[in-house]
Scaffold this active site. Structure first.
Site, PDB file in Angstrom:
ATOM      1  N   ARG B  51      96.327  54.269  24.146  1.00  0.00           N
ATOM      2  CA  ARG B  51      95.725  53.298  25.058  1.00  0.00           C
ATOM      3  C   ARG B  51      94.588  53.951  25.859  1.00  0.00           C
ATOM      4  O   ARG B  51      94.500  55.183  25.929  1.00  0.00           O
ATOM      5  CB  ARG B  51      96.787  52.747  25.999  1.00  0.00           C
ATOM      6  N   ASP B  53      92.578  53.299  29.812  1.00  0.00           N
ATOM      7  CA  ASP B  53      92.719  52.573  31.079  1.00  0.00           C
ATOM      8  C   ASP B  53      91.634  51.514  31.280  1.00  0.00           C
ATOM      9  O   ASP B  53      90.601  51.541  30.613  1.00  0.00           O
ATOM     10  CB  ASP B  53      92.630  53.568  32.247  1.00  0.00           C
ATOM     11  N   TYR B 111      86.797  63.091  23.863  1.00  0.00           N
ATOM     12  CA  TYR B 111      86.356  62.219  24.952  1.00  0.00           C
ATOM     13  C   TYR B 111      85.067  62.774  25.547  1.00  0.00           C
ATOM     14  O   TYR B 111      84.828  63.994  25.502  1.00  0.00           O
ATOM     15  CB  TYR B 111      87.393  62.184  26.078  1.00  0.00           C
ATOM     16  N   ARG B 199      90.315  62.597  32.943  1.00  0.00           N
ATOM     17  CA  ARG B 199      89.713  62.253  34.233  1.00  0.00           C
ATOM     18  C   ARG B 199      90.100  63.232  35.333  1.00  0.00           C
ATOM     19  O   ARG B 199      89.328  63.454  36.273  1.00  0.00           O
ATOM     20  CB  ARG B 199      90.086  60.828  34.619  1.00  0.00           C
TER      21      ARG B 199
END
Lengths: 248, 248
Positions: B51, B53, B111, B199
């Protein structure tokens, strides 16, 4: 009273256009709301170089407003940006003479229109370029057609039938097409543009590019001075007001 | 039944994250809705690599789904894109063996995290990069700090306290920082990432870059294995899932 000239950038996606309209979210209404908060009064307002339609973007819209406040000029940009939503940004602010007028003093404007030829449209570009789908316009044909529009002409055929202005003579100083990676970009510069003029030109040059029209049709349609002759206007979300020029 | 592997790009701005949640607009729900329309039945569903966010974007999310339909593989992309909203795009679709699983077969993910150092944030970037405001992080300090995170470590300190997984050992294969015009971009590649890990790392490297932390703090915090030691996670809208890798 001091007059301030300001350059404004905005993402037109979530606006019902530039100009204030009751009940709708517009760029002008957001700017005037911010100005009224700073001035703590309701009569302050901004004047722009011109309106833009819903979905149309700007990197270099220009506005002016008058202020009695003593705020130093380098503080105005931040003061307004703090109050504005993030899809409108004040790029700069300078003091100008009282005779400067964002609309009437403008001597030129530059717009860009952007098409994207990516095979699958990037989700990040969906509001910022018109996707070419399977079409691959011939840029040389578009350039040939563009030549007929450069110069001073009556652009009746290349504006909206709803154009209020009676004088439809405008001067196009530059009309260029370039490939930038997968993007096809039209840049048009002129003394001013009629309602929907840039999008009608973009739509017609696209039609020439994909073979629906011949380059020479552009000239013939121009000379016909009949809006019904030009095809569909290109979609708003490909259009950007790049800058407005003034004599110093 | 044939299994299809598909790469999906999405603009996370208007989604409450990837995973289906009752009453919320999610990427998975949009994809499954499109699959159900094509199949004219309610039991088809997709499985993603993981998933993301709310607000997080993807250029290269990977999903798989099974279909009994005889549609040729080169038609799937278009068939789904016609049904999907424009902020979700199917980038490609290929047939894979039955033992392929978008989540369990994944051996790596990349990422990127994007900060923008433009003086005034572009209205077009507001949802796609974290604006650095007045901060100008020292990229060399960030690179020095990044070295301590490369390799196989227990990343308890660098994930959300809400992480459900008990095994918090992950391998970071690459962690690079580069300047791209006015953008500062962090690229991180690893075998997998814990909840909020990218993050949290971005947030801590930023803190090092602006002098709130020393590069060596990154190592010390890693070794502490205590989530309370790391600072704030960086905002979701700077994060992009770039790709997911599989052994062929």
């Amino acid at each position: 009273m001091k007059r301030i000239k300001s350059t404004v950038a905005y993402d037109g996606t979530n606006f019902a256009g530039y100009q204030s309209q009751p009940g709708l979210r517009t760029v002008q209404a957001e700017i005037d709301k911010a100005l009224r908060k700073i001035h703590k009064e309701d009569t302050v307002f901004s004047v722009a170089s011109g309106r833009t339609d819903a979905g149309v973007h700007a990197w270099g819209q220009v506005i002016h407003f008058d202020t009695p406040l003593g705020l130093p000029i380098d503080r105005w940009k931040t003061a307004l940006n703090v109050l504005l939503p993030k899809d409108v940004r004040i790029v700069d602010a300078v003091f100008v003479n009282d005779d400067f007028h964002a609309r009437y003093s403008a001597v030129g404007k530059t717009y860009q229109f952007k098409w994207s030829a990516s095979e699958v449209q990037s989700p990040f570009e969906r509001n910022y370029a018109v996707h070419l789908e399977k079409w691959r316009p011939d840029i040389e044909r578009m350039r040939e057609a563009a030549q007929y529009l450069i110069g001073t002409h009556d652009f009746t055929s290349y504006c909206s039938s709803k154009t209020a202005t009676s004088n439809k003579v405008r001067t196009v100083r530059k009309l260029e097409l370039e490939q930038n990676g997968e993007d096809l970009i039209m840049t048009i510069e002129g003394d001013g543009f009629l309602y929907n003029m840039v999008r009608t030109i973009a739509g017609m040059l696209f039609a020439v590019g994909i073979g629906w029209n011949e380059p020479l049709d552009i000239k013939e349609i121009l000379e016909a001075r009949d809006r019904k002759r030009a095809g569909k206007t290109a979609a708003a979300h490909g259009l950007y007001l790049m800058n407005v020029t003034y004599n110093d």
